[in-house]
Enzyme design. Structure first.
Site, PDB file in Angstrom:
ATOM      1  N   ASN A  61       1.752  -5.166  -0.258  1.00 40.44           N
ATOM      2  CA  ASN A  61       0.773  -5.843  -1.108  1.00 40.44           C
ATOM      3  C   ASN A  61       1.428  -6.901  -1.991  1.00 40.44           C
ATOM      4  O   ASN A  61       2.572  -6.766  -2.401  1.00 40.44           O
ATOM      5  CB  ASN A  61       0.066  -4.817  -2.007  1.00 40.44           C
ATOM      6  CG  ASN A  61       1.051  -4.072  -2.900  1.00 40.44           C
ATOM      7  OD1 ASN A  61       1.763  -3.195  -2.420  1.00 40.44           O
ATOM      8  ND2 ASN A  61       1.104  -4.408  -4.175  1.00 40.44           N
ATOM      9  N   SER A 100      11.976  -1.362  -0.710  1.00 37.25           N
ATOM     10  CA  SER A 100      10.819  -0.739  -1.335  1.00 37.25           C
ATOM     11  C   SER A 100      10.743  -1.163  -2.795  1.00 37.25           C
ATOM     12  O   SER A 100      11.707  -1.681  -3.359  1.00 37.25           O
ATOM     13  CB  SER A 100      10.923   0.792  -1.251  1.00 37.25           C
ATOM     14  OG  SER A 100      11.000   1.229   0.081  1.00 37.25           O
ATOM     15  N   ASP A 121      -1.413  -2.648   1.850  1.00 39.24           N
ATOM     16  CA  ASP A 121      -0.129  -3.099   2.393  1.00 39.24           C
ATOM     17  C   ASP A 121      -0.263  -3.481   3.865  1.00 39.24           C
ATOM     18  O   ASP A 121      -1.040  -2.890   4.600  1.00 39.24           O
ATOM     19  CB  ASP A 121       0.891  -1.961   2.312  1.00 39.24           C
ATOM     20  CG  ASP A 121       1.443  -1.773   0.909  1.00 39.24           C
ATOM     21  OD1 ASP A 121       0.908  -2.377  -0.019  1.00 39.24           O
ATOM     22  OD2 ASP A 121       2.408  -1.014   0.758  1.00 39.24           O
ATOM     23  N   ASP A 138      -4.527  -3.140  -2.679  1.00 40.05           N
ATOM     24  CA  ASP A 138      -3.267  -2.502  -2.287  1.00 40.05           C
ATOM     25  C   ASP A 138      -3.279  -2.132  -0.810  1.00 40.05           C
ATOM     26  O   ASP A 138      -2.773  -1.078  -0.426  1.00 40.05           O
ATOM     27  CB  ASP A 138      -2.958  -1.270  -3.147  1.00 40.05           C
ATOM     28  CG  ASP A 138      -1.546  -0.740  -2.891  1.00 40.05           C
ATOM     29  OD1 ASP A 138      -0.654  -1.546  -2.628  1.00 40.05           O
ATOM     30  OD2 ASP A 138      -1.357   0.495  -2.927  1.00 40.05           O
ATOM     31  N   GLY A 145       7.251  -2.164  -4.242  1.00 38.93           N
ATOM     32  CA  GLY A 145       6.154  -3.117  -4.369  1.00 38.93           C
ATOM     33  C   GLY A 145       5.327  -2.984  -5.629  1.00 38.93           C
ATOM     34  O   GLY A 145       4.605  -3.912  -5.995  1.00 38.93           O
TER      35      GLY A 145
END
Length: 586
Positions: free
Chosen positions: A268, A188, A320, A318, A190
């Site tokens: 993203n 994690s 993802d 964004d 991003g």
């Protein structure tokens, strides 16, 4: 699992023997109704049980069996899925805690609290989505980007290892995935210019076996040596931007045993400002920023990429690409993969190679694209892209656009479910949009790397959340269940014809899988953002869900956050049972 192995396993459990969790148990978890040993109730993530004791006629007789408090002041969002084996339930809690609970009484057996350092940088609450189990170990990740293996009987640490540097913005919140002798994780972070990566470790000792970055230009490793480069250097990224290219693999992955493929999603690209990545004004593939906002098929033996499918090339909102990929067979017996993307489209892919089959909207308003063409590439609405701040008079803020869905997505992390009974998917979605604009930004280690501003807004007055039954063969909505607040928790389906899910208002609900009619509900006392499971014990069917409001919505939700700011936090695991004497009662 063959009948002999199943019989031996059941015999060991019946005698109270401490049988270790095997690969056979993990591989057959979806059919073994006395346990839940995988995230997703099967590594294909269908979240479907063949149990039908609990059904449409008797679900009204479902009653609380026990409740377990996570205690203390460490509440916040509770997004875990319980793991159940050998009379013990394992759940994770906010702030990187793990609990072992007697599944019969609800009594705590032991608790492990990770010692988190100062300066951790979790983007979207201090949540944890669950653990993995294998052998005599229960394994989970922590907010400072570490992986910890504990003795499942005592809670003692067996091994721990570092996934990445938390000071650079890395963290970890997903449930690990165990396949064979490997424990597989993503990462994690991003929003901090990190680089998404999938890692595989030896499940027995934590030794790193292979790594696979998901942004082109980065080298993978195998057994401590460089292996192959991801993609082709500068094929779709300008200059050195690939070095801080984002693509966090933060939700974790699934495993399709039919093709022996790990499937992970990449988040993203970084920064959000797509004009800096040459993605704002080019639609020739050179600005696609691979493999961000993509689904990626990986060979579990060596970490090599088998295939990829990019849901949002030239990503600038964004959106993802991490949402779960569910392996299933369609009604004609074709091997398929399904995923509901943050960008608002529900995709069906070929399981063999990730090839595009179809894409249909699963939310009502999509502004960034007019649709998906026959090749699987978006038909962009250029008026839907945030403006280039370099062209603004002051050079500080590009044109503001309204984009729908919002950056929190038509569907975010909350897992959907597939019913083998109806052949439909049950997708928790949200109907919201955002004002979004781009700003200048430069990378700094450990600092937010967005280059965008935003305000989230509801699209409708009467609802934000929407649970939809979707026919994957046609893309049609079979029914829709509307909810005032956003949906942020997982879904489960049963052979008894039920669809279970929870709401931020605290309701745990069972719907009719064919009509969407509400058949049962229970007020849990706090918002539900967790994941339900069910199992069989002593001839009775049980259902569990964790309640505890939090997650990204109250932190990032803008006008939506104000709409739900009355909701109370909590931390309570509820377990329900259908008494034997009520199983046949109408």
């Amino acid at each position: 699992m063959n009948k002999f192995v199943a019989a031996v396993t059941l015999a060991l459990l019946a005698t109270g023997a401490q049988a270790e969790v095997t690969e056979d148990m993990l591989a057959n978890d979806a059919t073994m109704t006395n346990q839940v040993v995988t995230n997703g109730m099967g590594r294909h993530l269908q979240r479907y049980t063949p149990l039908e004791t609990l059904n449409k006629d008797n679900v009204k007789n479902l009653v609380p069996a026990w409740a377990f408090s996570l205690g203390g002041e460490k509440q916040r969002g509770q997004e875990t899925q319980p793991i159940i084996y050998d009379g013990i339930m394992y759940i994770t809690g906010s702030y990187s805690r793990l609990y072992a609970i007697d599944v019969t009484t609800g009594k705590e057996l032991w608790q492990y609290d990770a010692r988190l350092p100062e300066g951790i940088l979790p983007c979207c609450d201090v949540i944890n989505r669950g653990a993995a189990i294998h052998g005599d170990k229960v394994i989970f990740g922590t907010l400072d980007a570490r992986l910890v293996a504990l003795d499942r009987k005592t809670g003692d640490v067996i091994w721990r290892d570092k996934i990445a540097d938390y000071k650079a913005g890395y963290s970890y919140t997903a449930a690990p995935l165990v396949v064979g002798d490997l424990v597989v994780t993503g990462n994690s972070g991003g929003e901090f210019g990190i680089v998404g990566e999938v890692q595989a470790r030896n499940v027995e000792n934590g030794d790193l076996v292979w790594t696979r970055p998901v942004i082109e230009g980065h080298m993978g490793t195998l057994n401590g040596e460089e292996s192959t480069m991801t993609g082709e250097l500068n094929a779709t990224w300008p200059g050195d931007m690939w070095k801080t290219g984002g693509g966090a693999t933060w939700l974790g992955g699934s495993y399709d045993e039919r093709t022996d493929t790990l499937i992970f999603g990449a988040g993203n690209p970084a920064p959000w400002n797509s004009w800096l990545r040459n993605a704002g004004d080019k639609n020739d593939g050179s600005g696609d920023n691979l493999y961000a906002a993509s689904r990626i098929g990986i060979d579990p033996s060596n970490g090599e990429i088998k295939w990829h499918y990019q849901t949002t090339p030239r990503e600038g909102w964004d959106y993802d690409g991490v949402n779960e990929v569910v392996a299933y067979d369609d009604r004609e017996g074709n091997q398929r993969l399904a995923t509901a993307d943050r960008n608002g489209f529900f995709y069906v892919l070929d399981a063999a190679d990730g090839g595009f089959i179809s894409a249909d909207p699963f939310v009502k308003d999509i502004t960034w694209a007019e649709g998906i063409d026959d090749t699987g590439r978006p038909i962009f609405n250029e008026d839907g892209r945030p403006g280039n701040p370099a062209e603004a008079a002051d050079g500080n803020k590009g044109d503001v656009v309204f984009a729908s869905p919002s950056f929190l997505g038509g569907k975010n992390w909350m897992p959907m479910a597939f019913s083998q009974k109806t052949g439909n998917f049950y997708v928790p979605s949200n109907e919201w949009g955002m004002d979004i604009w781009n700003e200048p930004i430069t990378y700094k280690k450990g600092a937010a790397y967005l280059g965008s501003g935003f305000t989230i807004k509801p699209n409708y007055e009467d609802h934000i959340g929407s649970l939809k039954a979707i026919d994957p063969d046609t893309g049609e909505w079979v029914w829709e269940y509307k909810n005032d607040a956003p949906l942020w928790g997982g879904v489960m389906t049963t052979a008894g014809g039920l669809v279970f899910f929870g709401t931020p208002e605290g309701e745990f609900i069972a719907l009719d899988d064919e009509t969407g009619e509400k058949l049962w509900s229970f007020q849990t006392g706090s918002g539900i953002v967790g994941q339900p499971v069910t199992w069989e014990q002593d001839g009775e069917q049980y259902v569990s869900i964790i309640s505890g409001w939090g997650g990204a919505v109250p932190l990032w939700g803008g006008e939506v956050a104000k709409k739900v700011n009355y909701l109370n936090q909590g931390g309570l695991l509820w377990t329900f049972r259908l008494p034997k004497e009520m199983a046949s009662a109408n």
